[in-house]
Design a protein around this motif. Structure first.
Motif, PDB file in Angstrom:
ATOM      1  N   LYS A 187       1.011  -1.129  -0.105  1.00 23.38           N
ATOM      2  CA  LYS A 187      -0.137   0.056  -0.222  1.00 23.38           C
ATOM      3  C   LYS A 187       0.834   1.057  -0.022  1.00 23.38           C
ATOM      4  CE  LYS A 187      -3.458   2.547   2.845  1.00 23.38           C
ATOM      5  NZ  LYS A 187      -4.395   2.404   4.193  1.00 23.38           N
ATOM      6  N   LEU A 188       0.933   2.281  -1.047  1.00 24.24           N
ATOM      7  CA  LEU A 188       1.695   3.373  -1.310  1.00 24.24           C
ATOM      8  C   LEU A 188       0.863   4.396  -0.917  1.00 24.24           C
ATOM      9  CD1 LEU A 188       4.407   4.651  -2.121  1.00 24.24           C
ATOM     10  CD2 LEU A 188       3.495   4.319  -4.478  1.00 24.24           C
ATOM     11  N   ILE A 189       1.268   5.120   0.136  1.00 25.14           N
ATOM     12  CA  ILE A 189       0.575   6.383   0.829  1.00 25.14           C
ATOM     13  C   ILE A 189       1.529   7.768   0.200  1.00 25.14           C
ATOM     14  CG2 ILE A 189      -0.416   7.530   2.426  1.00 25.14           C
ATOM     15  CD1 ILE A 189      -0.426   4.706   4.045  1.00 25.14           C
ATOM     16  N   SER A 190       0.856   8.268  -0.942  1.00 22.01           N
ATOM     17  CA  SER A 190       1.570   9.086  -1.593  1.00 22.01           C
ATOM     18  C   SER A 190       1.087  10.610  -1.465  1.00 22.01           C
ATOM     19  CB  SER A 190       1.755   8.900  -3.258  1.00 22.01           C
ATOM     20  OG  SER A 190       2.518   9.918  -3.690  1.00 22.01           O
ATOM     21  N   GLY A 191       1.928  11.570  -1.124  1.00 20.60           N
ATOM     22  CA  GLY A 191       1.697  12.936  -1.283  1.00 20.60           C
ATOM     23  C   GLY A 191       1.784  13.381  -2.647  1.00 20.60           C
ATOM     24  N   PRO A 192       1.601  14.733  -3.196  1.00 24.04           N
ATOM     25  CA  PRO A 192       1.587  14.948  -4.594  1.00 24.04           C
ATOM     26  C   PRO A 192       2.844  14.849  -5.224  1.00 24.04           C
ATOM     27  CG  PRO A 192       0.522  16.707  -3.059  1.00 24.04           C
ATOM     28  CD  PRO A 192       1.101  15.680  -2.158  1.00 24.04           C
ATOM     29  N   VAL A 193       2.978  14.053  -6.305  1.00 20.44           N
ATOM     30  CA  VAL A 193       4.030  13.706  -7.144  1.00 20.44           C
ATOM     31  C   VAL A 193       3.720  13.714  -8.376  1.00 20.44           C
ATOM     32  CG1 VAL A 193       5.356  12.792  -5.116  1.00 20.44           C
ATOM     33  CG2 VAL A 193       4.021  11.497  -6.708  1.00 20.44           C
ATOM     34  N   THR A 194       4.708  13.649  -9.348  1.00 20.82           N
ATOM     35  CA  THR A 194       4.414  13.733 -10.831  1.00 20.82           C
ATOM     36  C   THR A 194       4.535  12.154 -11.243  1.00 20.82           C
ATOM     37  OG1 THR A 194       6.649  14.377 -11.444  1.00 20.82           O
ATOM     38  CG2 THR A 194       4.927  16.062 -11.376  1.00 20.82           C
ATOM     39  N   LEU A 195       4.817  11.225 -10.448  1.00 29.43           N
ATOM     40  CA  LEU A 195       5.107   9.677 -10.814  1.00 29.43           C
ATOM     41  C   LEU A 195       4.075   8.999 -11.012  1.00 29.43           C
ATOM     42  CD1 LEU A 195       8.054   9.271  -8.100  1.00 29.43           C
ATOM     43  CD2 LEU A 195       8.408  10.077 -10.350  1.00 29.43           C
ATOM     44  N   ALA A 196       4.224   8.183 -11.822  1.00 26.97           N
ATOM     45  CA  ALA A 196       3.018   6.890 -12.019  1.00 26.97           C
ATOM     46  C   ALA A 196       3.233   6.029 -11.027  1.00 26.97           C
ATOM     47  CB  ALA A 196       2.998   6.257 -13.430  1.00 26.97           C
ATOM     48  N   PRO A 197       2.152   5.476 -10.195  1.00 29.47           N
ATOM     49  CA  PRO A 197       2.261   4.621  -9.236  1.00 29.47           C
ATOM     50  C   PRO A 197       2.644   3.283  -9.689  1.00 29.47           C
ATOM     51  CG  PRO A 197       0.071   5.080  -9.816  1.00 29.47           C
ATOM     52  CD  PRO A 197       0.712   5.966 -10.468  1.00 29.47           C
ATOM     53  N   PRO A 198       3.163   2.462  -9.004  1.00 23.74           N
ATOM     54  CA  PRO A 198       3.685   1.052  -9.495  1.00 23.74           C
ATOM     55  C   PRO A 198       2.543   0.297  -9.926  1.00 23.74           C
ATOM     56  CG  PRO A 198       4.834   1.509  -7.708  1.00 23.74           C
ATOM     57  CD  PRO A 198       4.040   2.829  -7.806  1.00 23.74           C
ATOM     58  N   ALA A 199       2.404  -0.393 -11.088  1.00 24.52           N
ATOM     59  CA  ALA A 199       1.093  -1.005 -11.456  1.00 24.52           C
ATOM     60  C   ALA A 199       0.456  -2.065 -10.342  1.00 24.52           C
ATOM     61  CB  ALA A 199       1.400  -1.807 -12.648  1.00 24.52           C
ATOM     62  N   ARG A 200       1.352  -2.836  -9.508  1.00 23.24           N
ATOM     63  CA  ARG A 200       0.939  -3.721  -8.484  1.00 23.24           C
ATOM     64  C   ARG A 200       0.792  -3.288  -7.319  1.00 23.24           C
ATOM     65  NH1 ARG A 200       4.322  -9.016 -10.932  1.00 23.24           N
ATOM     66  NH2 ARG A 200       5.083  -7.864 -12.533  1.00 23.24           N
ATOM     67  N   ALA A 201       0.710  -1.874  -6.904  1.00 22.20           N
ATOM     68  CA  ALA A 201       0.397  -1.393  -5.475  1.00 22.20           C
ATOM     69  C   ALA A 201      -0.581  -0.824  -5.412  1.00 22.20           C
ATOM     70  CB  ALA A 201       1.678  -0.321  -5.403  1.00 22.20           C
ATOM     71  N   GLU A 202      -1.270  -0.777  -4.219  1.00 21.06           N
ATOM     72  CA  GLU A 202      -2.596  -0.039  -3.904  1.00 21.06           C
ATOM     73  C   GLU A 202      -2.067   1.286  -3.739  1.00 21.06           C
ATOM     74  OE1 GLU A 202      -5.695   0.352  -0.265  1.00 21.06           O
ATOM     75  OE2 GLU A 202      -4.225  -1.222  -0.132  1.00 21.06           O
TER      76      GLU A 202
END
Length: 434
Positions: A260-275
């Motif tokens: 589970k990736l809890i992300s602040g504002p970034v310009t990156l694409a999240p990993p395909a297999r992560a929530e």
């Protein structure tokens, strides 16, 4: 005739003299977490077992995409398998609607493993001859993924010399065969040729993957900056790009974890297999971190969380006045990693980050003790070649007993090294508590 020992059989088959060994608790299924399984289904009565196989693979954490031959649809409907897999079933080689979504070449690249179950005598013959006359054979030809076949056919068809020649050819090319089993068949015959049971196939599929360092673990990772609003258009933030946290998420996924990736504002694409949970403020990040924390085994706080936020947020844009100095009143934000590390029950193994500009190790050790962390990753962000917004980093992994220096490398490479080291500490911790 081929020696049956050349074919992979599940443990229960090789140890059938022990009737108490059952597959109700399939061993090693955690290895399927985050794995991408392309399940091919060909025409045969055993196709009905593919529904249960899909359910088992999905239940073990695999992402399952299904390709059916036209003959397979005569035995089980695509709608059934779509409901079980959660994805549309692929049927035709030249399908404009399917190509607009995930084309057959992309599907071939997507798979970590291709499993054909059931694999009919017709499919085995066509595949052995190198034919690509339907979607399933084309995918097998276009993919670099390991290919496993679960033969299913009448015992006479299995014994036929031409089938045996085809199987020998495929086996020599690196294709793995699961079974076939021996027993009563739908036609009334008894002998070799029946498809192995879904539990057996799920076990054998799991065995094709190496044991990941974090296999079966649930991992929460915070990443990126937080933004603390002053008014509708302005906020307080920092230079964090989120690259380190996102790289750690990918490395943990590769190590077999459910992330589970809890992300602040970034310009990156999240990993395909992560929530992925998108947040902005520190309070939102804390809420997302605590949501489901009881199921978390490892918490990695890689985010650069704002230490303070404005006491009040202006309803409208703050206008520039005549004053030379404007004062802001700030209040301390919650300490996310300390909150997690301080949990009385269900506390996960907790790893923090210390981004410092001086006395890096000294401040990191102080933070490690003060926040009761298991490990802390210290890095010097005063160096413009590493740290915030850069693609490289160099860090020191600090525990209560030691320091491990990881030399400058890409954040992707460094993330893999960190995950390996963290997994070792978790293993030691688990061993000391049992």
């Amino acid at each position: 005739m081929l020696n049956p020992l050349r074919f992979i059989q599940p443990k229960w088959y090789l140890n059938a003299q022990f009737p108490d060994e059952k597959l109700s608790d399939i061993q090693g299924m955690h290895r399927l977490t985050n794995r991408r399984i392309l399940l091919g289904i060909t025409g045969g009565i055993a196709a009905y077992k593919s529904a249960e196989l899909t359910r088992l693979l999905k239940g073990a954490g695999a992402d399952v995409r299904i390709v059916m031959t036209s003959a397979a649809t005569e035995f089980i409907t695509p709608l059934t398998l779509q409901a079980l897999s959660g994805h549309s079933v692929h049927l035709q080689l030249l399908d404009s609607e399917a190509e607009a979504g995930m084309g057959h070449i992309e599907l071939a690249k997507w798979a970590d493993l291709i499993l054909i179950a059931p694999a009919s005598a017709d499919f085995i013959a066509r595949f052995s001859a190198g034919m690509g006359n339907d979607l399933l054979t084309t995918l097998c030809l276009a993919s670099d993924a390991p290919i496993c076949l679960a033969p299913a056919m009448n015992q006479a068809m299995w014994r036929d010399p031409r089938t045996q020649d085809n199987v020998r050819r495929l086996s020599a090319q690196g294709v793995t065969l699961f079974g076939p089993g021996v027993g009563a068949q739908a036609c009334g015959d008894t002998g070799p040729g029946r498809m192995l049971e879904p539990e057996e196939l799920a076990e054998l599929t799991a065995e094709q993957f190496q044991h990941g360092a974090l296999a079966g673990k649930r991992v929460f990772i915070t990443a990126g900056p937080t933004r603390e609003p002053l008014d509708p258009v302005r906020y307080i933030s920092n230079h964090s790009s989120g690259k380190m946290g996102y790289a750690l998420a990918e490395a943990a996924i590769d190590a077999g974890a459910s992330v589970k990736l809890i992300s602040g504002p970034v310009t990156l694409a999240p990993p395909a297999r992560a929530e992925c949970v998108q947040v902005e403020t520190a309070e939102q990040m804390l809420a997302a971190s605590m949501d489901g924390i009881d199921s978390c085994d490892l918490f990695i706080a890689a985010a650069a969380v704002a230490d303070y936020r404005p006491v009040a947020i202006a309803e409208h844009k703050i206008k520039k006045g005549s004053e030379e100095i404007m004062e802001l009143r700030l209040v301390k934000n919650p300490d996310i990693v300390a909150t997690v590390a301080g949990l009385a029950t269900s506390r996960p193994f907790t790893v923090g980050f210390a981004a410092e500009t001086r006395d890096v190790i000294g401040y990191a050790r102080s933070k490690l003790a003060r926040k009761q962390l298991d490990l802390i990753v210290a890095n010097d962000v005063s160096n413009p070649e590493i740290g915030f917004n850069s693609d490289d980093n160099a860090v020191t992994l600090v525990s209560a007993q030691e320091e491990i220096n990881l030399a400058q490398a890409s954040k992707r490479q460094l993330a893999r090294q960190l995950i390996e080291q963290i997994a070792l500490y978790i293993s030691r911790n688990d061993s000391s508590t049992t």
